[in-house]
Design a protein around this motif. Sequence first.
Motif, short mmCIF file in Angstrom:
data_model
loop_
_atom_site.label_atom_id
_atom_site.label_comp_id
_atom_site.label_asym_id
_atom_site.label_seq_id
_atom_site.Cartn_x
_atom_site.Cartn_y
_atom_site.Cartn_z
N ASP A 197 19.06 -11.69 30.01
CA ASP A 197 19.15 -10.24 30.17
C ASP A 197 20.07 -9.63 29.12
O ASP A 197 20.85 -10.32 28.46
N GLN A 198 19.99 -8.32 28.99
CA GLN A 198 20.84 -7.60 28.06
C GLN A 198 21.60 -6.51 28.80
O GLN A 198 21.05 -5.82 29.65
N LEU A 199 22.89 -6.37 28.44
CA LEU A 199 23.77 -5.40 29.09
C LEU A 199 24.18 -4.35 28.08
O LEU A 199 24.76 -4.66 27.04
N TRP A 200 23.88 -3.08 28.39
CA TRP A 200 24.27 -1.94 27.55
C TRP A 200 25.38 -1.18 28.27
O TRP A 200 25.23 -0.84 29.44
N LEU A 201 26.48 -0.93 27.56
CA LEU A 201 27.66 -0.30 28.17
C LEU A 201 27.97 1.02 27.49
O LEU A 201 27.96 1.12 26.25
N THR A 202 28.29 2.05 28.28
CA THR A 202 28.47 3.40 27.76
C THR A 202 29.84 3.67 27.17
O THR A 202 30.21 4.82 26.93
N GLY A 203 30.62 2.63 26.90
CA GLY A 203 31.93 2.82 26.27
C GLY A 203 33.06 2.93 27.26
O GLY A 203 32.87 2.87 28.47
N ASP A 204 34.28 3.10 26.73
CA ASP A 204 35.50 3.02 27.53
C ASP A 204 35.55 1.69 28.27
O ASP A 204 35.64 1.62 29.50
#
Length: 274
Positions: free
Chosen positions: A30-37
């Motif tokens: 799977d791939q995890l995309w993170l919105t920062g902070d």
Amino acid sequence: MATYFVGDIQGCFDDLQHLLQQASFDPDQDQLWLTGDLVARGPKSLETLRFVKQLGSGAVTVLGNHDLHLLAIDAGLAKLNPKDKTQAIFAAEDKDELLLWLRQQPLLAYHEAFNIIMVHAGISPQWSQQQAKLYAEEVNMQLRGDDYQTLLAHMYGTHPDYWQDELQGFDRLRFIINAFTRMRFCAPDGQLEFHNKHSPAENDNAQHIPWYEVAGPHLDGAHVIFGHWAALEGNCGHENATTLDTGCVWGSSLTMLRWEDKAVFSVPCPVHAI
């Protein structure tokens, strides 16, 4: 393979792990995309940085305002906020490696297969999405270069607060950074407003409009996923935008979206911020 988008972690590493377990996240597929902070008010910013970095190509993150502030502190250009719990990073043996990696991360990430743009705070209503990609890269090139500290030294401030194509130098770069990492409300003409952190329902100023409701080309095309604005509680009500910061660090919850089937996962979080 599944693609997950998750809101601001802010050092709430244990909560992130609980969320990934709930969703049966498989780091090998799977791939995890993170919105920062990734860092700041939560208790385990160091562990969060290490975890996201070690996921390699399995993780995509954009830079948030707290991430940039961390880099500025390390460069001796800013002071540690007493509310932040990032001291362990500066004492870590792998600090330089971690912060070099962080400095390489973008302000805007684009998922070509799903036609999704991910940013931390938003996209200026005065920009098209293509312009946003180009402007983000202007900053990224400076930040990844040898003279990145000069950029960090000039990024603080609220002016200019209105975009003009003629902006140059650090005024131009500062506006770009502020739009991508600090923006919530705007004036009807797109002028940035920096002080109002309420939810739209609590806002009593008619001249303060959520950036995603201002007329402009910024939401034409790709779907935009963002974080930063915990007061939205994960709901912006726009058909072409999704917000995922649900205030984990403030004792609310951490939220993650699996894009393929739009399944939403959430875990309640203890209060971490002072």
